[in-house]
Design an enzyme around this catalytic site. Structure first.
Site, mmCIF file in Angstrom:
data_model
loop_
_atom_site.group_PDB
_atom_site.id
_atom_site.type_symbol
_atom_site.label_atom_id
_atom_site.label_comp_id
_atom_site.label_asym_id
_atom_site.label_seq_id
_atom_site.Cartn_x
_atom_site.Cartn_y
_atom_site.Cartn_z
ATOM 1 N N LYS A 1 45.873 52.688 52.815
ATOM 2 C CA LYS A 1 44.757 51.918 52.277
ATOM 3 C C LYS A 1 43.467 52.635 52.634
ATOM 4 C CE LYS A 1 45.648 48.452 50.670
ATOM 5 N NZ LYS A 1 46.042 48.152 49.277
ATOM 6 N N LYS B 1 52.644 44.645 39.621
ATOM 7 C CA LYS B 1 52.939 43.547 40.545
ATOM 8 C C LYS B 1 53.540 42.380 39.753
ATOM 9 C CE LYS B 1 49.660 44.545 44.225
ATOM 10 N NZ LYS B 1 49.657 45.990 44.042
HETATM 11 O O1 LIG Z 1 52.147 49.084 47.485
HETATM 12 C C1 LIG Z 1 52.489 48.844 48.654
HETATM 13 O O2 LIG Z 1 52.815 49.728 49.469
HETATM 14 C C2 LIG Z 1 52.553 47.422 49.168
HETATM 15 C C3 LIG Z 1 51.723 46.432 48.417
HETATM 16 C C4 LIG Z 1 50.253 46.707 48.539
HETATM 17 O O3 LIG Z 1 49.845 47.765 48.972
HETATM 18 C C5 LIG Z 1 49.329 45.678 48.123
HETATM 19 C C6 LIG Z 1 49.759 44.412 47.849
HETATM 20 C C7 LIG Z 1 48.811 43.389 47.558
HETATM 21 C C8 LIG Z 1 47.477 43.635 47.640
HETATM 22 C C9 LIG Z 1 46.955 44.905 48.164
HETATM 23 O O4 LIG Z 1 46.685 44.784 49.537
HETATM 24 C C10 LIG Z 1 47.905 46.070 47.991
HETATM 25 C C11 LIG Z 1 47.601 46.798 46.694
HETATM 26 O O5 LIG Z 1 46.445 46.819 46.274
HETATM 27 O O6 LIG Z 1 48.495 47.420 46.098
HETATM 28 MG MG LIG Z 2 46.850 48.454 44.864
#
Ligand SMILES: O=C(O)CCC(=O)C1=CC=C[C@@H](O)[C@@H]1C(=O)O
Ligand SMILES: [Mg+2]
Length: 373
Positions: free
Chosen positions: A170, A275
């Protein structure tokens, strides 16, 4: 909506909704703040299909704005759906907000797949024209939250020692130069054989994003996820071809935005991170993934840091997408949770991969009684 995904309205189906709060082991730092708890709604379908066969399915809503509706709106939508079915009415999935729709779409798909004696991924693959056989396991990435250079490197090295060969970091919560330093330090620590991704959650303006892309061109990122705000489509287009592949997440992950995608999407993104919770269900997500792949945009499936029911369903979605094991998927988020909806994860991570549960449905009887825990 394909009939297979509509909520079954057999004569005596009953919808039950139970709410859970799932704390994370430690807050996940992202560009838009920390996530420290995940409210989820478990949705059960019990009764009989119109042909008299038993109807028993489980679904989950894990609302997470801005990808989905608010927790409150999800709670109300599920209460209304439960009341509609209780009074003999039919629930139209199209009318539901995404997370509530995901719960009922998944519960219905699980009930049908269990009735038919197939896994969810088999049912999802069969429901689309050239479905083919779903993958038996999928590769998954580790998720590394925002943190100092040292903390980021430590988390990356720990993930690699557990067998992950793909890391998603992140970024966007601190100055761009610090993030590029973090990513460069991770690359130096883990070497060139580990795939490295970064996700900015739309935090950068055009100038910052261009500076980040130019600074990261030699770090060997697999892709940079949502570098700019969801709606800044021209900024996405301008970032292509500068040495770092661009992925979109927030730009494509709400049913509303599906109609507002930049078109042609393949000029704006190399990869789409999908998602199921934001797209309203497993069937909906596989259909979107197929459309994107037909348009030359690769796809990755991720959770919204869900409970085990939705997370396991997302594993089936990743397995059902053609070539779904080409890339790692963001499905290893169970490890982020201090407490889950079940103690034994039916789809555990093993050396950077998840084996698709044998079913039938999402995970056979692994979730039976989950609402009574
Ligand atoms: O993609 C991943 O490794 C896990 C999911 C993930 O990173 C996320 C899930 C939900 C919200 C965010 O924090 C983030 C994303 O932005 O992809
Ligand atoms: Mg993302």
């Amino acid at each position: 909506m394909a009939p297979a995904d509509d909520v079954p309205t057999p004569d005596d189906v009953r919808v039950t909704v139970t709410e859970r709060s799932l704390p994370l082991r430690s807050p996940l730092g992202t560009a838009t703040g920390e996530i420290d708890e995940r409210p989820v709604f478990l949705v059960g379908l019990t009764g009989a299909f119109a042909d008299g066969s038993p109807c028993r399915g489980i679904g989950e809503a894990a609302p997470l704005p801005p990808w989905t509706e608010s927790v409150e709106d999800c709670r109300h939508a599920l209460a209304d759906a439960r009341e509609t079915v209780a009074t003999g009415g039919a629930v139209a999935l199209d009318d539901l907000p995404p997370a509530a729709r995901h719960a009922l779409s998944l519960a219905s798909a699980d009930a049908r797949a269990r009735r038919d004696g197939v896994t969810l991924s088999q049912a999802l693959a069969a429901a689309t024209a050239d479905g083919g056989d779903p993958a038996e396991s999928v590769r998954v990435n580790a998720t590394v939250g925002d943190g100092s250079v040292a903390a980021t490197v430590a988390a990356a090295e720990s993930a690699v020692s557990e067998g992950f060969d793909c890391l998603k970091c992140k970024v966007g919560a601190r100055p761009v130069d610090e993030d590029t330093e973090r990513l460069r330090a991770v690359r130096d620590a883990v070497g060139d054989d580990v795939a490295l991704r970064a996700d900015a959650n739309g935090a950068w303006g055009r100038e910052e994003a261009e500076r980040a892309v130019d600074a990261l061109a030699d770090v060997g990122l697999e892709y940079l996820e949502q570098p700019v705000p969801a709606a800044d489509h021209e900024a996405l287009r301008a970032l292509r071809g500068r040495g770092v592949a661009i992925a979109v997440d927030e730009t494509v992950n709400t049913p509303a935005s599906t109609a507002e995608w930049p078109d042609p999407i393949e000029e704006y993104a190399d990869v789409a991170v999908l998602k199921p919770m934001a797209l309203g269900g497993p069937g909906e997500t596989v259909a979107v993934a197929r459309d994107l792949r037909d348009r030359g945009v690769d796809t990755v499936v991720t959770t919204t840091i869900d409970g085990a029911v939705a997370r396991t369903a997302a594993v089936h979605v990743a397995a059902a997408v053609p070539g779904g094991d080409d890339r790692a998927h963001g499905l290893a988020t169970g490890a982020l949770l201090e407490r889950d909806v079940v103690d034994d994860d039916p789809a555990p991570v093993d050396a950077g991969r998840i084996t698709v549960p044998a079913g039938p449905g999402v995970a056979g009887d692994a979730f039976d009684g989950v609402q009574n825990r």
